[in-house]
Motif scaffolding. Structure first.
Motif, PDB file in Angstrom:
ATOM      1  N   LEU A  82       0.842  -1.196   0.000  1.00 58.85           N
ATOM      2  CA  LEU A  82       0.000   0.000   0.000  1.00 58.85           C
ATOM      3  C   LEU A  82       0.872   1.240   0.000  1.00 58.85           C
ATOM      4  O   LEU A  82       2.008   1.212   0.473  1.00 58.85           O
ATOM      5  CB  LEU A  82      -0.894   0.026   1.251  1.00 58.85           C
ATOM      6  N   GLU A  83       0.317   2.344  -0.509  1.00 57.27           N
ATOM      7  CA  GLU A  83       1.024   3.618  -0.513  1.00 57.27           C
ATOM      8  C   GLU A  83       0.405   4.517   0.546  1.00 57.27           C
ATOM      9  O   GLU A  83      -0.810   4.663   0.610  1.00 57.27           O
ATOM     10  CB  GLU A  83       0.896   4.270  -1.886  1.00 57.27           C
ATOM     11  N   ALA A  84       1.262   5.113   1.376  1.00 61.46           N
ATOM     12  CA  ALA A  84       0.781   5.993   2.441  1.00 61.46           C
ATOM     13  C   ALA A  84       1.542   7.310   2.393  1.00 61.46           C
ATOM     14  O   ALA A  84       2.730   7.343   2.068  1.00 61.46           O
ATOM     15  CB  ALA A  84       0.981   5.341   3.803  1.00 61.46           C
ATOM     16  N   GLY A  85       0.839   8.383   2.733  1.00 64.62           N
ATOM     17  CA  GLY A  85       1.490   9.674   2.873  1.00 64.62           C
ATOM     18  C   GLY A  85       2.083   9.788   4.270  1.00 64.62           C
ATOM     19  O   GLY A  85       1.774   9.003   5.165  1.00 64.62           O
ATOM     20  N   LEU A  86       2.940  10.775   4.463  1.00 69.49           N
ATOM     21  CA  LEU A  86       3.599  10.982   5.756  1.00 69.49           C
ATOM     22  C   LEU A  86       3.349  12.400   6.237  1.00 69.49           C
ATOM     23  O   LEU A  86       3.364  13.336   5.438  1.00 69.49           O
ATOM     24  CB  LEU A  86       5.114  10.803   5.611  1.00 69.49           C
ATOM     25  N   VAL A  87       3.160  12.566   7.534  1.00 66.60           N
ATOM     26  CA  VAL A  87       3.091  13.893   8.128  1.00 66.60           C
ATOM     27  C   VAL A  87       4.505  14.218   8.594  1.00 66.60           C
ATOM     28  O   VAL A  87       5.027  13.577   9.504  1.00 66.60           O
ATOM     29  CB  VAL A  87       2.095  13.933   9.310  1.00 66.60           C
ATOM     30  N   LEU A  88       5.135  15.203   7.953  1.00 64.90           N
ATOM     31  CA  LEU A  88       6.534  15.538   8.219  1.00 64.90           C
ATOM     32  C   LEU A  88       6.677  16.995   8.632  1.00 64.90           C
ATOM     33  O   LEU A  88       5.841  17.828   8.303  1.00 64.90           O
ATOM     34  CB  LEU A  88       7.387  15.293   6.972  1.00 64.90           C
ATOM     35  N   GLU A  89       7.770  17.276   9.315  1.00 62.35           N
ATOM     36  CA  GLU A  89       8.140  18.649   9.627  1.00 62.35           C
ATOM     37  C   GLU A  89       9.112  19.139   8.555  1.00 62.35           C
ATOM     38  O   GLU A  89       9.648  18.350   7.782  1.00 62.35           O
ATOM     39  CB  GLU A  89       8.786  18.711  11.012  1.00 62.35           C
ATOM     40  N   GLN A 137      -6.298   6.015   3.405  1.00 65.12           N
ATOM     41  CA  GLN A 137      -7.743   6.108   3.274  1.00 65.12           C
ATOM     42  C   GLN A 137      -8.402   5.182   4.295  1.00 65.12           C
ATOM     43  O   GLN A 137      -7.815   4.178   4.715  1.00 65.12           O
ATOM     44  CB  GLN A 137      -8.176   5.723   1.860  1.00 65.12           C
ATOM     45  N   ARG A 138      -9.602   5.527   4.695  1.00 63.99           N
ATOM     46  CA  ARG A 138     -10.314   4.772   5.736  1.00 63.99           C
ATOM     47  C   ARG A 138     -10.447   3.294   5.372  1.00 63.99           C
ATOM     48  O   ARG A 138     -10.279   2.413   6.200  1.00 63.99           O
ATOM     49  CB  ARG A 138     -11.699   5.401   5.946  1.00 63.99           C
ATOM     50  N   ARG A 139     -10.729   3.012   4.107  1.00 66.39           N
ATOM     51  CA  ARG A 139     -10.890   1.627   3.650  1.00 66.39           C
ATOM     52  C   ARG A 139      -9.591   0.839   3.807  1.00 66.39           C
ATOM     53  O   ARG A 139      -9.587  -0.299   4.277  1.00 66.39           O
ATOM     54  CB  ARG A 139     -11.329   1.664   2.185  1.00 66.39           C
ATOM     55  N   GLU A 140      -8.460   1.452   3.406  1.00 67.06           N
ATOM     56  CA  GLU A 140      -7.160   0.791   3.535  1.00 67.06           C
ATOM     57  C   GLU A 140      -6.809   0.573   5.003  1.00 67.06           C
ATOM     58  O   GLU A 140      -6.294  -0.480   5.381  1.00 67.06           O
ATOM     59  CB  GLU A 140      -6.077   1.648   2.867  1.00 67.06           C
ATOM     60  N   LEU A 141      -7.115   1.574   5.812  1.00 68.39           N
ATOM     61  CA  LEU A 141      -6.809   1.489   7.234  1.00 68.39           C
ATOM     62  C   LEU A 141      -7.613   0.381   7.909  1.00 68.39           C
ATOM     63  O   LEU A 141      -7.068  -0.386   8.711  1.00 68.39           O
ATOM     64  CB  LEU A 141      -7.106   2.835   7.887  1.00 68.39           C
ATOM     65  N   SER A 142      -8.883   0.270   7.576  1.00 65.95           N
ATOM     66  CA  SER A 142      -9.705  -0.779   8.188  1.00 65.95           C
ATOM     67  C   SER A 142      -9.234  -2.168   7.740  1.00 65.95           C
ATOM     68  O   SER A 142      -9.270  -3.123   8.519  1.00 65.95           O
ATOM     69  CB  SER A 142     -11.179  -0.572   7.862  1.00 65.95           C
ATOM     70  N   ARG A 155      -5.786   2.876  17.600  1.00 67.41           N
ATOM     71  CA  ARG A 155      -6.930   3.777  17.683  1.00 67.41           C
ATOM     72  C   ARG A 155      -7.370   4.310  16.323  1.00 67.41           C
ATOM     73  O   ARG A 155      -7.647   5.497  16.164  1.00 67.41           O
ATOM     74  CB  ARG A 155      -6.637   4.941  18.629  1.00 67.41           C
ATOM     75  N   GLY A 156      -7.381   3.443  15.329  1.00 72.75           N
ATOM     76  CA  GLY A 156      -7.869   3.831  14.010  1.00 72.75           C
ATOM     77  C   GLY A 156      -6.906   4.675  13.199  1.00 72.75           C
ATOM     78  O   GLY A 156      -7.290   5.272  12.204  1.00 72.75           O
ATOM     79  N   GLU A 157      -5.643   4.736  13.602  1.00 73.88           N
ATOM     80  CA  GLU A 157      -4.626   5.496  12.863  1.00 73.88           C
ATOM     81  C   GLU A 157      -3.374   4.657  12.724  1.00 73.88           C
ATOM     82  O   GLU A 157      -3.104   3.780  13.545  1.00 73.88           O
ATOM     83  CB  GLU A 157      -4.288   6.799  13.601  1.00 73.88           C
ATOM     84  N   ALA A 158      -2.595   4.923  11.686  1.00 75.48           N
ATOM     85  CA  ALA A 158      -1.340   4.218  11.450  1.00 75.48           C
ATOM     86  C   ALA A 158      -0.178   5.156  11.769  1.00 75.48           C
ATOM     87  O   ALA A 158      -0.195   6.335  11.412  1.00 75.48           O
ATOM     88  CB  ALA A 158      -1.256   3.753  10.006  1.00 75.48           C
ATOM     89  N   TRP A 159       0.827   4.634  12.455  1.00 72.55           N
ATOM     90  CA  TRP A 159       1.985   5.413  12.887  1.00 72.55           C
ATOM     91  C   TRP A 159       3.262   4.706  12.468  1.00 72.55           C
ATOM     92  O   TRP A 159       3.366   3.481  12.561  1.00 72.55           O
ATOM     93  CB  TRP A 159       1.981   5.581  14.401  1.00 72.55           C
TER      94      TRP A 159
END
Length: 164
Positions: free
Chosen positions: A35-42, A98-103, A65-69
């Motif tokens: 899967l491809e995921a975006g990143l939250v970066l500084e 996306q919610r579907r990928e996360l679930s 808790r419904g999030e990927a880290w």
């Protein structure tokens, strides 16, 4: 330029966009799905990624808790980083899925005993993307079989090369 195919040029361009690879993941895990995921970066992290100062081998993905880290991924700060911030090279970074990928990931990790590993970090349209894999761990005998197969492929290539 008429002799150059589009496919060859495309492969070269995609290899230029790769920031880091996790080669150890293919040795330690059976990768079932990617899967491809975006990143939250500084800001300082983006600058370090441009300098390819990142290590994915110790990283792993935790679904909580419904999030990927992304944990354990080391992004070494540049020496020219701003003086008013304290960069943390191994901080926990949120993954954007996306919610579907996360679930689907949550279900596979909880029920089927899969794990999620980072495979490749690359640029896509100016944004850093992380390729993650849904994986099952390999046993020692699986690793030996893979090593034996690689050795055979290498030897076969040598034999075919000398035969021609």
């Amino acid at each position: 330029m008429a002799g150059v195919s589009k496919k060859a040029g495309k492969n070269k361009a995609s290899s230029d966009h790769v920031i880091a690879l996790n080669r150890k993941a293919g040795f330690d895990f059976f990768i079932e799905e990617r899967l491809e995921a975006g990143l939250v970066l500084e800001g300082w992290e983006v600058k370090s990624l441009r300098g390819k100062r990142v290590n994915l081998t110790d990283g792993y993905v935790l679904v909580r808790r419904g999030e990927a880290w992304l944990l354990g991924c080391n992004i070494t700060p540049l020496s020219t980083a701003s003086t008013h911030i304290r960069p943390d090279p191994t901080r926990t970074r949120k993954l954007l899925l996306q919610r579907r990928e996360l679930s689907r990931l949550i279900g596979a990790v909880d029920r089927s005993g899969y794990t999620v590993v980072p495979l490749r970090l690359y640029w896509k349209r100016g944004r850093a993307k992380l390729e993650i894999g849904l994986a099952k761990g390999k046993k020692q005998h699986d690793k030996r079989a893979d090593k034996k197969e690689q050795d055979w492929q290498r030897q076969r290539e040598r034999l075919l090369k000398h035969r021609v």
